[in-house]
Design a protein around this motif. Structure first.
Motif, PDB file in Angstrom:
ATOM      1  N   ALA A 146       3.718   6.441  -3.160  1.00 17.06           N
ATOM      2  CA  ALA A 146       4.822   6.809  -3.835  1.00 17.06           C
ATOM      3  C   ALA A 146       6.174   5.980  -3.861  1.00 17.06           C
ATOM      4  O   ALA A 146       6.931   5.634  -4.549  1.00 17.06           O
ATOM      5  N   LEU A 184       6.265   2.769  -2.496  1.00 11.69           N
ATOM      6  CA  LEU A 184       5.861   1.670  -3.169  1.00 11.69           C
ATOM      7  C   LEU A 184       6.120   1.712  -4.586  1.00 11.69           C
ATOM      8  O   LEU A 184       6.705   0.888  -5.353  1.00 11.69           O
ATOM      9  N   ARG A 185       5.591   2.530  -5.365  1.00  9.90           N
ATOM     10  CA  ARG A 185       5.630   2.791  -6.843  1.00  9.90           C
ATOM     11  C   ARG A 185       6.922   2.950  -7.238  1.00  9.90           C
ATOM     12  O   ARG A 185       7.322   2.249  -8.179  1.00  9.90           O
ATOM     13  N   ASN A 186       7.580   3.697  -6.638  1.00 12.70           N
ATOM     14  CA  ASN A 186       8.945   4.074  -7.080  1.00 12.70           C
ATOM     15  C   ASN A 186       9.829   2.610  -6.937  1.00 12.70           C
ATOM     16  O   ASN A 186      10.692   2.483  -7.699  1.00 12.70           O
ATOM     17  N   GLU A 244       8.789  -0.458  -7.137  1.00 11.93           N
ATOM     18  CA  GLU A 244       8.612  -1.449  -8.036  1.00 11.93           C
ATOM     19  C   GLU A 244       9.139  -0.872  -9.196  1.00 11.93           C
ATOM     20  O   GLU A 244       9.726  -1.909 -10.087  1.00 11.93           O
ATOM     21  N   ALA A 245       9.107   0.373  -9.693  1.00 12.45           N
ATOM     22  CA  ALA A 245       9.627   0.740 -10.846  1.00 12.45           C
ATOM     23  C   ALA A 245      11.155   0.432 -10.901  1.00 12.45           C
ATOM     24  O   ALA A 245      11.701   0.040 -11.888  1.00 12.45           O
ATOM     25  N   ILE A 295      11.846  -2.950 -11.707  1.00 13.90           N
ATOM     26  CA  ILE A 295      11.669  -3.315 -12.908  1.00 13.90           C
ATOM     27  C   ILE A 295      12.714  -2.916 -13.966  1.00 13.90           C
ATOM     28  O   ILE A 295      13.364  -3.739 -14.443  1.00 13.90           O
ATOM     29  N   LEU A 296      13.263  -1.781 -13.494  1.00 10.08           N
ATOM     30  CA  LEU A 296      14.482  -1.107 -14.152  1.00 10.08           C
ATOM     31  C   LEU A 296      15.612  -2.056 -14.279  1.00 10.08           C
ATOM     32  O   LEU A 296      16.308  -2.039 -15.147  1.00 10.08           O
ATOM     33  N   GLU A 354      18.204   7.002 -13.671  1.00  4.85           N
ATOM     34  CA  GLU A 354      16.903   7.034 -13.323  1.00  4.85           C
ATOM     35  C   GLU A 354      16.617   6.306 -11.890  1.00  4.85           C
ATOM     36  O   GLU A 354      15.984   6.868 -11.164  1.00  4.85           O
ATOM     37  N   ALA A 372      17.470   8.682  -9.183  1.00  5.12           N
ATOM     38  CA  ALA A 372      16.481   9.533  -8.975  1.00  5.12           C
ATOM     39  C   ALA A 372      15.506   8.981  -7.992  1.00  5.12           C
ATOM     40  O   ALA A 372      14.594   9.745  -7.505  1.00  5.12           O
ATOM     41  N   ILE A 373      15.175   7.874  -8.573  1.00  5.70           N
ATOM     42  CA  ILE A 373      14.026   7.164  -7.863  1.00  5.70           C
ATOM     43  C   ILE A 373      14.441   6.877  -6.468  1.00  5.70           C
ATOM     44  O   ILE A 373      13.509   7.187  -5.302  1.00  5.70           O
ATOM     45  N   ASP A 404      14.076  10.321  -4.504  1.00  2.19           N
ATOM     46  CA  ASP A 404      12.687  10.479  -4.271  1.00  2.19           C
ATOM     47  C   ASP A 404      11.981   9.494  -3.261  1.00  2.19           C
ATOM     48  O   ASP A 404      11.080   9.996  -2.362  1.00  2.19           O
ATOM     49  N   ASP A 410      10.031  10.892   0.341  1.00  2.00           N
ATOM     50  CA  ASP A 410       8.642  10.659   0.588  1.00  2.00           C
ATOM     51  C   ASP A 410       8.737   9.982   2.050  1.00  2.00           C
ATOM     52  O   ASP A 410       8.077  10.044   2.675  1.00  2.00           O
ATOM     53  N   PHE A 457       3.825  11.275  -5.955  1.00  2.00           N
ATOM     54  CA  PHE A 457       2.888  10.067  -6.232  1.00  2.00           C
ATOM     55  C   PHE A 457       2.922   9.989  -7.853  1.00  2.00           C
ATOM     56  O   PHE A 457       2.958   9.086  -8.554  1.00  2.00           O
ATOM     57  N   SER A 477       5.987   8.652  -9.585  1.00  2.00           N
ATOM     58  CA  SER A 477       6.302   7.039  -9.180  1.00  2.00           C
ATOM     59  C   SER A 477       5.275   6.444  -9.891  1.00  2.00           C
ATOM     60  O   SER A 477       5.782   5.221 -10.419  1.00  2.00           O
ATOM     61  N   ARG A 531       6.679   6.400 -13.412  1.00  2.00           N
ATOM     62  CA  ARG A 531       7.744   5.686 -13.706  1.00  2.00           C
ATOM     63  C   ARG A 531       7.495   4.106 -13.884  1.00  2.00           C
ATOM     64  O   ARG A 531       8.052   3.351 -14.913  1.00  2.00           O
TER      65      ARG A 531
END
Lengths: 569, 212
Positions: free
Chosen positions: A363, A365-367, A369-370, A373-374, A384, A387-388, A391, A395, B19, B22, B25
């Motif tokens: 989670a 990692l994906r956050n 990365e997101a 990009i943003l 956003e 918020a990321i 999070d 995590d 997850f 994420s 997103r």
């Protein structure tokens, strides 16, 4: 003493029995003519017609008055004399039929001794008498003293002895008293040297040295003196030769000058003079018999008994220490083994834990990365992104807590017994296996009363027992159809107030014939099992004062229960 | 580089809320339409045939797990391609998932490029399969237009029987058989016997019936 030595040596050497007759003139105390006349009359009458073989004279005091007695009374009998003071040697020694030993005071020796033992001596008080012999001795002392430089000699000869006894009490340091002979003091009083020493030495503020051995033992420190025993022996030997037929004139009169350093042990102690400083040939008298000398056998026996006891006690102590060490070793091994089985338990949970850890990490990692990009957009959505980031933090903590849980369980540690909220422990343990249970399609449930008493115990070890029972239960249900895979962890307060925990599965159950073996070490039904899980669990529960047992359920599966004493405050 | 131009949605199914959020997103930021579900059942209930895109599913979930979802999806009217995302995958599960036609099997900690690439491929595959499914349906529609008797005759023709034997087997006149054959070739819009055979194979008809 002198006389005794003479007798001893003569009796020992002679085959015939020698009869000794002793007459005491006591010239030191009674020196008037009348006394001598009476003594002469007495002896003449007493020994009339008696045949004497030898006369031995031990001159003392004013011998001159009596020196003619043997000649008058026993004209043909040989005379052997021994004089401890050459000044006392009578004129008669040149006469026929007389021989003997003259001991000359070893003045040089005694003065040397003073210098050796008390090198800081500056003044020597010489106490002497007024008789002719006294004065002769004093003369010799004066003569010898001249060879000693830096030391002042003071002669106290014209003060009455009674006065001196007071004077010696306050002599300054660096002074010693040398007691010469006082056959007669200034008032005409007569003294034996030993008597004099006894009067002066005990109260004197400084050590008293003497010239004659007879004075040692009366408080004087010592001196280089004639050893009466040695002198007696030599006198005895001369007497034997004369008795054997040798004419006294043929035996030269011996002049002994060499003395023996002799000391009074008690005086050495009083003046704190170490024995190690005394000359090698020193003789120490009046040393109290040591305990060893007095009670040799008793000491030996006691020592043997003591040694025996010591060896036994030592043996027992060594044995006890060995046992202690063995006990510590066992405890240590149990802790070690508990740790090993915990590691193996954790190994069983490893994939579940990896899963649990990868969730938050993924989670994060994906956050990230997101967010990245943003941020590349022309007008980034900052809300956003915030918020990321929040999070991501959550995590991260989640991942950390997984690791903490694992680590606290695996930590190598000794027993820590304290009050423990069982409900919390149960929830935490169930959380630890939840992922694993899910993967195995096991429905895991926890049944707890709302209020549960605290117990006393070691958190990690109790968790280990719980984990072991839960994992066993799940293993037992591997061959059971999915919907029936149910594992219930229950806890209740027993009638006796103790807390009872149960782990109930719907698996294969416990075959009756194996019911007793399951707690034995290395008993296992699993292909990769260690066979230690239940053994360790039992050890842990029993160490907590509880009991653990397993039974087959009436329906299906097995239930394992253990009790723990409630924490009574 | 905007894949969103391709109409479609990434359906993300994961019980781990954090997850789920994420990944959503990330994909949203990349330009995808995203719908998230915290269980396989909820997703299956909301899935309708018209939806396109792909499914991004966790493997381990309470209730229906990833493999079960894959199975159910394959049987459904809208068999979207599946990409698996697992926190910790073991080899047997991976093999099983791939054999059943999963587009990819990724770990949750894998690089984002792999994930985006897999989603892209799944979208393309979904589109292709949807197109194929459309063609097949059109083809089957043609066969559906045949009368039961025409289908009977076609079946016998495909078994290579001559008209006379077909007439005997069906108890009808040989001329009638010929009439049926002319009608069915016209309805199926084929010119030759070879074309007819290919069409029957493509539509997947009579595959089982040959042994009879």
């Amino acid at each position: 003493m002198l006389e005794q030595s003479v007798r001893a040596v003569m009796q020992k050497a002679s085959t015939n029995r020698i009869e000794f007759l002793t007459e005491n003139l006591d010239a030191s105390h009674f020196s008037d003519q009348e006394h001598f006349r009476l003594f002469q009359d007495y002896l003449g009458k007493k020994y009339a017609g008696q045949k004497l073989d030898l006369i031995m004279a031990f001159p003392s005091g004013d011998y001159r008055l009596a020196d003619e007695l043997p000649d008058v009374l026993f004209p043909d009998v040989p005379v052997v004399f021994v004089a401890v003071n050459e000044m006392e040697v009578p004129e008669v020694i040149s006469k026929h039929g007389v021989t003997g030993i003259v001991q000359r005071f070893d003045l040089r020796g005694t003065l040397g001794l003073i210098m050796r033992l008390q090198p800081d001596t500056r003044r020597v008080m010489v106490i002497g008498g007024t008789s002719e012999a006294d004065r002769a001795t004093l003369g010799r002392i004066e003569e010898t003293a001249q060879s000693l430089e830096g030391i002042e000699f003071e002669f106290w000869t014209n003060r009455p002895i009674t006065e001196l006894t007071n004077a010696v009490k306050s002599l300054p340091e660096g002074t010693v008293i040398l007691l010469s002979t006082v056959q007669r003091d200034v008032t005409g009083q007569r003294f034996f040297t030993s008597q004099l020493a006894q009067m002066l030495a005990p109260s004197a503020s400084v050590p008293v040295y003497v010239l004659g051995g007879g004075a040692i033992g009366s408080g004087a420190l010592g001196g280089v003196v004639v050893d009466p025993e040695d002198l007696g022996t030599r006198t005895g030997q001369i007497a034997l030769r004369v008795l054997g037929g040798i004419r006294p004139e043929a035996v030269p009169i011996e002049v002994a000058t060499k003395g023996t350093p002799m000391f009074d042990w008690r005086a050495l102690r009083r003046w704190r003079i170490k024995e190690s400083r005394l000359p090698a040939n020193a003789v120490i008298r009046y040393r109290p018999e040591t305990l060893w000398e007095q009670h040799r056998d008793l000491i030996l026996i006691s020592l043997a008994v003591f040694l025996g006891q010591a060896v036994t006690i030592g043996g027992l102590l060594a044995q006890r220490r060995q046992r202690r060490r063995a006990e510590a070793e066992i405890l240590n091994q149990r802790v070690e083994l508990a740790h090993v089985t915990r590691v193996s338990t954790m190994g069983q949970l490893a994939s579940a834990l990896a899963h649990e850890l990868n969730q938050p990490l993924g989670a994060i990692l994906r956050n990230a990365e997101a967010a990245n990009i943003l941020l590349q957009k022309e007008q980034p959505d900052l809300e956003e992104i915030r918020a990321i980031l929040e999070d991501i933090c959550k995590d991260d903590q989640r991942a950390g807590s997984v690791i903490d849980r694992m680590r606290s369980f695996l930590k190598h540690r000794s027993l820590e017994i304290k009050s423990l909220a069982l409900s919390e422990l149960l929830r935490e343990t169930v959380a630890l296996v939840e992922t694993d249970a899910r993967a195995r399609h096991v429905k895991l449930s926890l049944q707890m009363p709302e209020k549960l008493q605290a117990v006393r115990g070691d958190r990690v070890q109790l968790q280990q027992v719980l984990l072991n029972l839960i994992l066993n239960g799940m293993d037992a249900m591997a061959d059971v159809a999915d919907p029936e895979r149910q594992l219930i962890v229950g806890v209740e307060t027993a009638k006796d107030g103790n807390v009872q925990v149960s782990v109930s599965d719907c698996g294969t159950g416990i075959p009756l014939e194996k019911a007793k073996q399951i707690f034995e070490p290395f008993f296992t039904t699993k292909p990769n099992g260690l066979g230690m899980g239940l053994t360790i669990s039992q050890a842990i529960i029993e160490a907590h004062g509880g009991k653990i047992w397993g039974e087959s359920k009436d329906s299906r599966g097995a239930v394992f229960k253990f009790t723990l004493p409630a924490n009574k405050k | 580089m905007n894949p969103a131009s391709e109409a479609g949605t990434v359906f993300i199914v994961d019980d781990d809320a954090s997850f789920l959020k994420s990944v959503a997103r990330l994909l949203q930021a990349t330009g995808y339409n995203v719908l998230t579900f915290d269980s396989a059942n909820k997703f299956l209930h909301q899935l309708v045939p018209g939806m396109s895109g792909c499914v991004l599913a966790d493997l381990q979930m309470p209730g229906m797990n990833g493999l079960e979802l894959q199975e159910a999806l394959a049987k459904s009217a809208n068999p979207l391609p599946v990409v698996f995302l697992s926190a910790h995958g073991d080899i047997p599960t991976t093999v099983q998932a791939m054999r059943r036609g999963a587009e990819d099997f990724l770990t949750k900690l894998g690089p984002k490029e792999k994930l985006l690439d897999a989603v892209k491929r799944a979208f393309a595959r979904g589109a292709r399969e949807r197109k194929e499914r459309g063609q097949l349906e059109e083809l089957r529609g043609r066969f559906d237009a045949l009368t039961p008797r025409e289908l009977e005759v076609l079946e016998h023709v495909m078994r290579g029987k001559p008209n006379k034997q077909i007439a005997g087997d069906l108890g009808i006149n040989e001329r009638t058989v010929k009439l049926h054959r002319t009608n069915l070739t016209r309805r199926l819009q084929v010119q030759s016997m070879a074309e007819l055979t290919r069409l029957v194979e493509e539509a997947g008809l009579f595959k089982v019936g040959k042994a009879e």
